[in-house]
Write a protein that holds these residues in place. Structure first.
Motif, PDB file in Angstrom:
ATOM      1  N   MET A   1       0.834  -1.200   0.000  1.00 54.57           N
ATOM      2  CA  MET A   1       0.000   0.000   0.000  1.00 54.57           C
ATOM      3  C   MET A   1       0.872   1.254   0.000  1.00 54.57           C
ATOM      4  O   MET A   1       0.619   2.197  -0.749  1.00 54.57           O
ATOM      5  CB  MET A   1      -0.926  -0.003   1.209  1.00 54.57           C
TER       6      MET A   1
ATOM      7  N   LEU B   1       0.955   4.050  -2.903  1.00 54.19           N
ATOM      8  CA  LEU B   1       0.741   5.475  -2.600  1.00 54.19           C
ATOM      9  C   LEU B   1       1.906   6.313  -3.134  1.00 54.19           C
ATOM     10  O   LEU B   1       1.712   7.437  -3.609  1.00 54.19           O
ATOM     11  CB  LEU B   1       0.566   5.683  -1.093  1.00 54.19           C
TER      12      LEU B   1
ATOM     13  N   SER C   1       1.230   6.806  -6.707  1.00 54.92           N
ATOM     14  CA  SER C   1       0.197   7.804  -6.999  1.00 54.92           C
ATOM     15  C   SER C   1       0.723   9.217  -6.746  1.00 54.92           C
ATOM     16  O   SER C   1       0.372  10.148  -7.483  1.00 54.92           O
ATOM     17  CB  SER C   1      -1.090   7.513  -6.233  1.00 54.92           C
ATOM     18  N   ALA C   2       1.590   9.379  -5.746  1.00 52.99           N
ATOM     19  CA  ALA C   2       2.185  10.699  -5.506  1.00 52.99           C
ATOM     20  C   ALA C   2       3.079  11.102  -6.691  1.00 52.99           C
ATOM     21  O   ALA C   2       3.099  12.262  -7.111  1.00 52.99           O
ATOM     22  CB  ALA C   2       2.998  10.689  -4.211  1.00 52.99           C
TER      23      ALA C   2
ATOM     24  N   LYS D   1      -2.739  12.835 -11.930  1.00 51.88           N
ATOM     25  CA  LYS D   1      -3.544  12.180 -10.889  1.00 51.88           C
ATOM     26  C   LYS D   1      -4.846  11.618 -11.449  1.00 51.88           C
ATOM     27  O   LYS D   1      -5.214  10.487 -11.158  1.00 51.88           O
ATOM     28  CB  LYS D   1      -3.846  13.168  -9.760  1.00 51.88           C
TER      29      LYS D   1
ATOM     30  N   ALA E   1      -5.644   1.884  -2.209  1.00 57.93           N
ATOM     31  CA  ALA E   1      -4.965   3.133  -2.563  1.00 57.93           C
ATOM     32  C   ALA E   1      -5.714   3.892  -3.661  1.00 57.93           C
ATOM     33  O   ALA E   1      -5.239   4.932  -4.118  1.00 57.93           O
ATOM     34  CB  ALA E   1      -3.536   2.831  -3.002  1.00 57.93           C
ATOM     35  N   GLY E   2      -6.859   3.378  -4.103  1.00 55.60           N
ATOM     36  CA  GLY E   2      -7.715   4.158  -4.986  1.00 55.60           C
ATOM     37  C   GLY E   2      -7.686   3.759  -6.456  1.00 55.60           C
ATOM     38  O   GLY E   2      -8.180   4.501  -7.301  1.00 55.60           O
ATOM     39  N   TYR E   3      -7.136   2.596  -6.777  1.00 58.94           N
ATOM     40  CA  TYR E   3      -7.055   2.201  -8.188  1.00 58.94           C
ATOM     41  C   TYR E   3      -8.046   1.093  -8.544  1.00 58.94           C
ATOM     42  O   TYR E   3      -8.405   0.272  -7.702  1.00 58.94           O
ATOM     43  CB  TYR E   3      -5.629   1.739  -8.521  1.00 58.94           C
TER      44      TYR E   3
ATOM     45  N   ILE F   1       4.576  11.581   1.041  1.00 60.77           N
ATOM     46  CA  ILE F   1       3.199  11.088   1.184  1.00 60.77           C
ATOM     47  C   ILE F   1       2.738  11.203   2.632  1.00 60.77           C
ATOM     48  O   ILE F   1       1.572  11.004   2.926  1.00 60.77           O
ATOM     49  CB  ILE F   1       3.020   9.625   0.708  1.00 60.77           C
ATOM     50  N   GLY F   2       3.638  11.503   3.541  1.00 59.44           N
ATOM     51  CA  GLY F   2       3.258  11.701   4.943  1.00 59.44           C
ATOM     52  C   GLY F   2       3.796  10.595   5.811  1.00 59.44           C
ATOM     53  O   GLY F   2       5.003  10.435   5.963  1.00 59.44           O
TER      54      GLY F   2
END
Lengths: 482, 124, 448
Positions: A140, A144, A147-148, A156, A179-181, A318-319
């Motif tokens: 994950m 991410l 994606s960043a 994006k 992760a949104g895909y 990404i944090g």
């Protein structure tokens, strides 16, 4: 065996707590207090010790049984690693985050930095973050990062898909979905690798990443991996390497050399840290330099004086994917494992893991169907299809093995093999152990023909026989009622 | 079984007037094994033919249920929430999952009759 | 040098195996890898003996500070760890096993996890627990994603008093999704209820709060649960398990999902891991829980046994439609948590929680009496509280570190305008003498 709660007697205690040396405080308002103490067990220390010691004896484990669980790399875990991890028990993670705190943690920060460097060299990546807490967590985190990367390039909204082969671990599509895909699944070709022509058709400029395990879950190395990487890169898609099977290729292939951009490694598989009956694992993520700006924080850097510092806040990161620095205690063990085995030791690990898997494959081939009959890497996948003709399933063979003192191989995975039996012996097992296992596997195949009922009845030697899993799923009794 | 129509994804619809009850076939129920959970659509939901209507789980498998016809869900079989085993006992009768007000009866032409479905099963 | 104690074959055995396979050398087995793909370099140091390895690790550990007196918390806490925990969780049958896929030979792990789930349910006052998550921070993120699935909505409200690391993890997990995270700025170390009321509507999936919160304030979210439910959202509480020895449980407050970090339950600080995360919920939400769940059932003869259940939610079956991607969790740390809770027991956990509060209240009064020190919050606190100092907290902490005291966590990095605030943690391990010494040093630091 009774539950600990069934052994509970009101008023008993298992440990004496410190006495108070300060005055009792005024009580909190009643609205903030619970109405009664939590219903925990009340047992003496000896009750507690007997209970958990006896529970432990109801487990198979690497230290007690051969454990050829495919895809899980259940190698022996060196005892010195446990001793090494205990050295670091008292250190609070916030110490490093206090003003001037980095100076107080040079040992641990330096070790994490060095571990990242060692893993980068083993995998051919440019930098490694040790923050992810398990393999799937690494996946994950890695996606991410992907994606960043695409977002930073203004893509994006354009990048919508992640491509995975149908032989992949379930975690790959699950991690990418979280992760949104959306997921595009590519079938496996008769030669045992992802179908190259179908892969080419699946690839568009909307694909963000391709996730691969190499060798794949059939234990086969994909010779077209560089071509696949080139195709992915031509669509500005990044290549993700699932490191679950890294034990096969140390010193032989570096994923970073063959086109992978992001990888995770499972320290609890390849690098000798125990799996704990379900964790803790550790899933460090390595990246190529294009992805370094996006790595999670805290990130450890080495300054010009050779001191280890935490990098200042970086907006492109990404944090954070976990509380602190990852499963530190697991990383101590992996670091000690790598420096103890060293260059030659790790190469030998992969060589003997591959030797052992091929030995078992060749010896069992006359007795079980081998759907992809090739030289394998660290594991081999049989099918119980021949036994199925006698009504015997892979699960029946596994229960027979339990009666003989062997933890069964992984069964029913990968899903693309009917009645799959996936065997990963690892490098730490002796020839004698494998020979005994092979004999029992042969006996299982013969029993499937001569007396299939005996396999259906197994296991007979365990504290319990086969369980009613349907009842468990329908009734959902997941905690002990009062 | 003349009024039953089947899809290649093993769902059936039994048409009564403008409505149809839908469920999964005996074959599909047998393939799944002991059913442990059925996720039903919400009453009032609008579904399209061959798109996801709900899902069904056994101990070791999970599958989507696809709507065999388009329309609005007018009723669901709440008995399945507490007794999912009905699917194993009576997949093509008692274990209907939803009742759909058909928005386009001509879609039935995209489905198979019982005998066509039985022939289809032989090809699997 | 011979490393073969972990790769046991003799040359003769290797020869026998190669001939059984039908190849001449081990290298031939790597022939499926095209030459062009082979590694050109492998620059690792040579191996070490076991003794050398351990000595090296001792040297590394020696490069860290020794003997700090710690008043730091911030999510990880320095509590007593009964000796039985290392011995029992150190049984190799527990720690060298894999995830219990084969129940007949894994009843030890499975029953222990069932007992763990029971302990966590009883502690939090909720109905169902999974078999652990990674840590408290990721558990917050998982609980938010669970609420998104349950409600089908796409907004999460987070109290700014929730641990800043948990809030960062939540944002990282969600940044590529179509989800809005709304943060409510704290008011005097407490949830700003008026501000929350302004943003709470029927687009909200969940409200995430923490008790005690990052400032140490203890709150009662019973009324809040009612408000949140009125708009059809879920209330999620992140809790500190030791505090639940005395504090009102999430279940008693009407919370829907409770999460937290289990480090304080018998797991060493170990520079931040491994610990474990826990998640519990009302029974209605069990199918949306992430991760492994152990369930009770019977064997063929009717004997009780335990299995991994509801696996059809999970990634190895449902792949991209799974409720989470979790495979390995933190099982051994959860086992340590269970042994801890069973060791201290029902009354022991309450006593321990009271002792923590007594020590912290003593320290709070002692420190608040120092000129230049005020307590930030008016709310009651448990074993952490926030001081507002007359000088920048970072400088004060840096100075006291040189005296061997880790005075607390300065808040300047985490909150604007709180550069003079310091969160101080006092567990049962801190003595009155250590607290008094801390007070003397703080007074000296603020006076000159």
């Amino acid at each position: 065996m009774q539950l600990i709660y069934e052994k509970s007697v009101p008023g008993r205690r298992g440990v004496k707590l410190p006495a108070s040396d300060v005055p009792a405080a005024a009580p909190l308002p009643a609205s903030l207090l619970r109405s009664a103490p939590a219903g925990l067990a009340e047992v003496s220390e000896l009750d507690l010790v007997r209970h958990f010691t006896n529970l432990s004896r109801r487990n198979f484990s690497v230290d007690t049984n051969f454990y050829p669980l495919g895809s899980c790399t259940m190698k022996y875990n060196a005892k010195v690693l446990e001793n090494a991890a205990a050295l670091f028990n008292p250190l609070h993670p916030m110490t490093a985050l206090l003003p001037g705190g980095e100076e107080l943690c040079q040992g641990t920060l330096g070790m994490l930095h060095d571990l990242g460097g060692l893993l980068a060299e083993i995998t051919g990546m440019d930098e490694v973050t040790t923050q992810p807490l398990a393999g799937a967590h690494g996946e994950m985190t890695g996606i991410l990062l992907v994606s960043a990367y695409h977002a930073a390039r203004g893509n994006k909204n354009k990048k919508k898909y992640v491509v995975v082969p149908d032989s992949s671990h379930g975690t790959n599509p699950a991690s990418a979905a979280i992760a949104g895909y959306e997921i595009i699944t590519v079938p496996t070709a008769p030669y045992g690798d992802m179908d190259l022509e179908l892969f080419k058709k699946a690839m568009t400029d909307e694909v963000a990443a391709v996730m691969m395990t190499c060798p794949n879950t059939l234990g086969l190395f994909n010779p077209h991996i560089r071509e696949i990487s080139e195709i992915a890169h031509s669509h500005d898609a990044l290549m993700y390497y699932d490191g679950a099977n890294l034990n096969a290729i140390m010193g032989k292939v570096k994923p970073g050399d063959v086109g992978f951009d992001v990888i995770h490694v499972n320290l609890h598989k390849t690098f000798g840290t125990p799996h704990g009956g379900g964790g803790p694992g550790s899933g460090p993520v390595g990246v190529k330099k294009e992805l370094i700006p996006f790595l999670p924080q805290p990130r450890i850097i080495k300054d010009s004086q050779g001191r280890f510092q935490l990098e200042a806040r970086r907006p492109t990161s990404i944090g954070r994917t976990a509380n602190f620095f990852g499963n530190f205690g697991v990383m101590v063990k992996a670091y000690a494992y790598i420096i103890m085995l060293g260059r030659e030791g790790l190469i030998r690990v992969s060589e003997q893991a591959v030797l052992n898997a091929n030995y078992i494959k060749e010896r069992l081939k006359p007795y079980y169907d081998l759907p992809y009959d090739q030289t394998c890497m660290h594991e081999c996948v049989f099918s119980a299809s021949r036994q199925l003709a006698h009504g015997v399933h892979a699960i029946d063979i596994s229960k027979f093995l339990i009666d003989r003192g062997y933890h069964p191989p992984t069964v029913y995975f990968p899903m693309i093999v009917k009645e799959a039996i996936m065997i990963e012996p690892t490098e730490t097992e002796s020839k004698a152990t494998m020979d005994e296992f092979i004999e029992v596997m042969i006996e299982a195949a013969q029993t499937a023909e001569s007396n299939p009922q005996a396999l259906h009845d197994a296991p007979l030697t365990m504290p319990i026989s086969r369980l009613d899993e349907t009842k468990a799923a329908r009734e959902q009794n997941v905690c002990c009622q009062w | 079984m003349a009024d039953y129509f089947f899809s290649k994804e093993h769902e059936w619809v039994r048409v009564e007037g403008s409505k149809g009850k839908v469920g999964i076939s005996d074959h599909a129920a047998h393939e799944l094994g002991d059913v442990t959970f059925v996720e039903l659509p919400k009453v009032g939901a609008r579904v399209k033919q061959f798109e996801i209507l709900g899902s069904i789980e056994s101990v070791k498998a999970a599958s989507d249920i696809f709507a065999p016809v388009s329309g609005a869900v007018v009723a669901v079989n709440t008995a399945l929430e507490t007794t999912p085993e009905l699917v194993n006992e009576s997949a093509e009768e008692g274990a209907w999952m939803a009742e759909i007000e058909l928005s386009d009866p001509s879609e039935l032409q995209n489905l198979m009759t019982k005998s066509q479905y039985d022939d289809f099963l032989k090809t699997l | 040098m011979n490393d073969s104690h972990y790769c046991p074959h003799t040359p003769e055995e290797i020869g026998e195996m190669l001939s059984a396979i039908g190849v001449a050398t081990v290298e031939e087995l790597f022939s499926p890898i095209p030459a062009a793909l082979r590694a050109q370099t492998f620059n690792l140091p040579s191996g070490l003996s076991e003794f050398e390895t351990f000595s090296r690790m001792q040297a590394i550990a020696g490069d860290n500070v020794q003997g700090l007196t710690s008043f730091i918390g911030g999510g990880f806490y320095d509590h007593v760890i009964p000796s039985v925990i290392d011995h029992l969780s150190g049984r190799a049958e527990f720690y060298t096993a894999y995830t219990p896929y084969q129940p007949e030979c894994s009843q030890g792990t499975l029953q222990a996890l069932f007992e763990y789930q029971t302990a966590i349910c009883r502690l939090t006052g909720l109905d169902v627990s999974n078999a652990s998550l990674y840590d408290g921070g990721t558990a917050c993120a998982e609980s938010a994603m669970m609420a998104l699935r349950v409600t089908g909505r796409n907004r999460i409200i987070v109290d700014g008093c929730v641990n800043p690391f948990s809030r960062q993890i939540l944002k990282t997990y969600l940044f590529n999704l179509d989800v809005e995270v709304v943060e409510i700025a704290p008011l005097d170390g407490m949830l700003n209820r008026a501000e929350l009321a302004n943003v709470l509507d029927d687009s909200v999936a969940a409200v995430l709060v923490q008790n005690p919160n990052f400032f140490g304030s203890v709150d009662d979210y019973t009324a809040l649960a009612g408000q949140v439910h009125t708009v059809g959202a879920l209330l999620i509480a992140s809790v500190y398990p030791v505090s639940l020895g005395i504090l009102k449980s999430p279940g008693e407050m009407g919370v829907d999902i409770a999460v937290g970090d289990g480090q304080s339950l018998g797991n060493p600080l170990s520079f931040g891991g491994p610990s474990f995360g826990f998640i519990t919920a009302k029974k209605a939400y069990i199918r949306n829980m992430p991760g492994r769940i152990v369930g009770e059932t019977v064997d063929k003869s009717g004997k009780r046994g335990f299995v991994l259940t509801l696996q059809a939610r999970e990634q190895h079956i449902k792949r991209h439609k799974a409720t989470s991607n979790i495979c390995s969790n933190q099982g051994l740390c959860a086992l340590r948590g269970l042994i801890f809770l069973s060791s201290v027991g029902r009354q022991g956990l309450a006593d321990m929680a009271l002792l923590n509060r007594d020590k912290a209240e003593y320290a709070k009064a002692r420190l608040a009496a120092i000129p230049g020190v005020t307590v930030l919050q008016s709310a009651p606190t448990f074993n952490e509280f926030t001081l507002f100092l007359s000088k920048p907290a970072e400088a004060v902490v840096a100075g006291m570190l040189k005296e061997g005291i880790a005075a607390g966590v300065p808040l300047g990095d985490y909150y604007e305008n709180l550069g003079q605030a310091l969160v101080v943690t006092v567990t049962e391990k801190r003595s009155k003498k250590e607290i008094d010494h801390f007070a003397q040093l703080l007074e000296a630091a603020l006076c000159n």
